[in-house]
Design a protein around this motif. Sequence first.
Motif, short mmCIF file in Angstrom:
data_model
loop_
_atom_site.label_atom_id
_atom_site.label_comp_id
_atom_site.label_asym_id
_atom_site.label_seq_id
_atom_site.Cartn_x
_atom_site.Cartn_y
_atom_site.Cartn_z
N SER A 148 0.26 -1.37 -0.45
CA SER A 148 0.06 -0.13 0.02
C SER A 148 1.05 1.21 0.43
O SER A 148 0.53 2.08 -0.79
N LEU B 213 -5.22 -0.25 -6.31
CA LEU B 213 -4.40 -0.56 -5.15
C LEU B 213 -4.98 -2.46 -4.82
O LEU B 213 -3.97 -3.32 -4.24
N LYS B 214 -5.78 -2.52 -4.62
CA LYS B 214 -7.07 -3.75 -5.01
C LYS B 214 -6.12 -4.98 -5.73
O LYS B 214 -4.94 -5.66 -5.66
N PHE C 130 2.51 1.32 -3.63
CA PHE C 130 1.76 2.21 -3.83
C PHE C 130 0.63 3.58 -4.49
O PHE C 130 1.22 4.02 -5.44
N GLU C 131 1.17 3.94 -3.12
CA GLU C 131 0.38 5.56 -3.04
C GLU C 131 1.90 6.51 -3.13
O GLU C 131 1.72 7.13 -4.26
N TYR D 264 -8.02 4.17 -8.52
CA TYR D 264 -7.57 4.44 -6.82
C TYR D 264 -7.48 2.79 -6.40
O TYR D 264 -6.93 2.24 -5.87
N MET D 265 -8.87 2.76 -5.92
CA MET D 265 -9.31 1.84 -5.21
C MET D 265 -8.83 0.08 -6.06
O MET D 265 -8.65 -0.93 -5.14
N VAL E 80 -11.84 8.99 -10.91
CA VAL E 80 -10.80 8.43 -10.07
C VAL E 80 -10.27 7.77 -8.91
O VAL E 80 -9.89 6.69 -8.94
N GLN E 81 -11.12 8.24 -8.80
CA GLN E 81 -11.69 6.63 -7.01
C GLN E 81 -11.79 5.68 -7.40
O GLN E 81 -10.98 4.95 -6.53
N ASP F 126 -15.56 10.76 -9.27
CA ASP F 126 -15.87 8.98 -8.53
C ASP F 126 -14.88 7.93 -10.08
O ASP F 126 -14.32 6.68 -9.89
#
Lengths: 253, 178
Positions: B11, B51-52, B14-15, B47-48, B43-44, B41
């Motif tokens: 994580s 990350l997953k 990733f960041e 990113y999720m 972009v969010q 929405d």
Amino acid sequence: MSCENWSGKLDAYVDGQSPDTELESHLRECPKCAREVLSRWQMKRATQAAAERYAPSSEFRLRVQSQIAASRATPRKQLWGIPRLTWAAAGLVAVVLLFVLGIGWNRHAAHEQALAELLDLHVAALASANPVDVISTDRHTVKPWFQGKLPFTFNLPDLQNTPYTLLGGRMMYFEHNPGAQLLYQTRNHKLSVFVFQDRAGAGDFGLGISSGSQMAFHVESWSEGGLRFAIVSDAGAADVHALGELLRAAGRS
Amino acid sequence: MEAVDRIRADSALFEELAMPLFARLYNFACWLTKDRAAAEDLVQETYMKALKGFSGFKQGTNFRAWMYRILRNTFLTSQTGLKAVSLDDDDGPPEPETAETPESLLLARMDRETIQKALEELPVKFREVILLCDLEEMSYAEIGQTLDIPIGTVMSRLSRGRKAMRALLAQRIEGARR
């Protein structure tokens, strides 16, 4: 070589993809092609400048950044992907496998993953600036909105004299199949109701009404008329169950 | 606790890799969706999702192309994306007769707004390829990876997209003169 033969190469040249000495010598001799290259180069620069147009707000950046940071604070297998098996985890898996005899575990894992996916969808909808695509408290507006978008239909309950309010709905995808996500509210709690086709094996929800909690969210799920319903919420189990009863009654009517 | 430590390290990495792309991805998302709330929405969600799926990302391969690809695929399966793509003709706008820059464009000084409007009018498949090339300055190979198309298709889409863009600009400029 005539100008027509070169025209297909001008973009790649302007984009710096292919330094072409033959083309360069042609450009020195041909004002028409040279003018064309110059014009395309100007257009590229003008597009670059004009397309630099939108900047995210610092609040939005912080919101996403804190979501990433949250995955470190409470690493959640279900929400952020399954971690690679370590020796410790492998040992644990072996014990559980012995305990539940293989197949049971697979079902359990599929079920956990399905719940995690629904939980993700619920949390993502609430975090979104537009949690629903059709905004209405009227079930006769929300239900028809899904017409033509879903290969099935469903009934929504009349909520008069109940503590629940319908907020709206949106399309969602569960295990690659389209479904409906309806958003309800009771007091300050939001409840997502997911409706999708009950395919064999999808989510391994089992038969009858199943309920449980995951990450402090309450989940209740049941199957009716080939459809699978699932409610996810941070409201109490009783609130979740009561909404489930209303939906089941509507389904039977 | 090794698995937990690994998640934390993933994580953090990733960041470190993804946040520098944030403003660029947001700009690109706005151009795709033409709506700031929908872009947030998008972009969010990107990113999720990224990350997953980060454990599946091969270190050493192109992270930027990977992120843009997730964003673009997420867009294509969203309501706005499905609508935008269904409006696109299969063959795009009619081909202008000539590949050359129209005379009216050669002398015109195009302002930002005129170009922005023309870009907005382009079908998504041309808009995205032009933005990746001209704005993000991606190589043709990188664009191919992002859009999952061969380099030949990148070149032909760019060429057709730019022709369409020149035609749109010429129309606007000639329209303004009348």
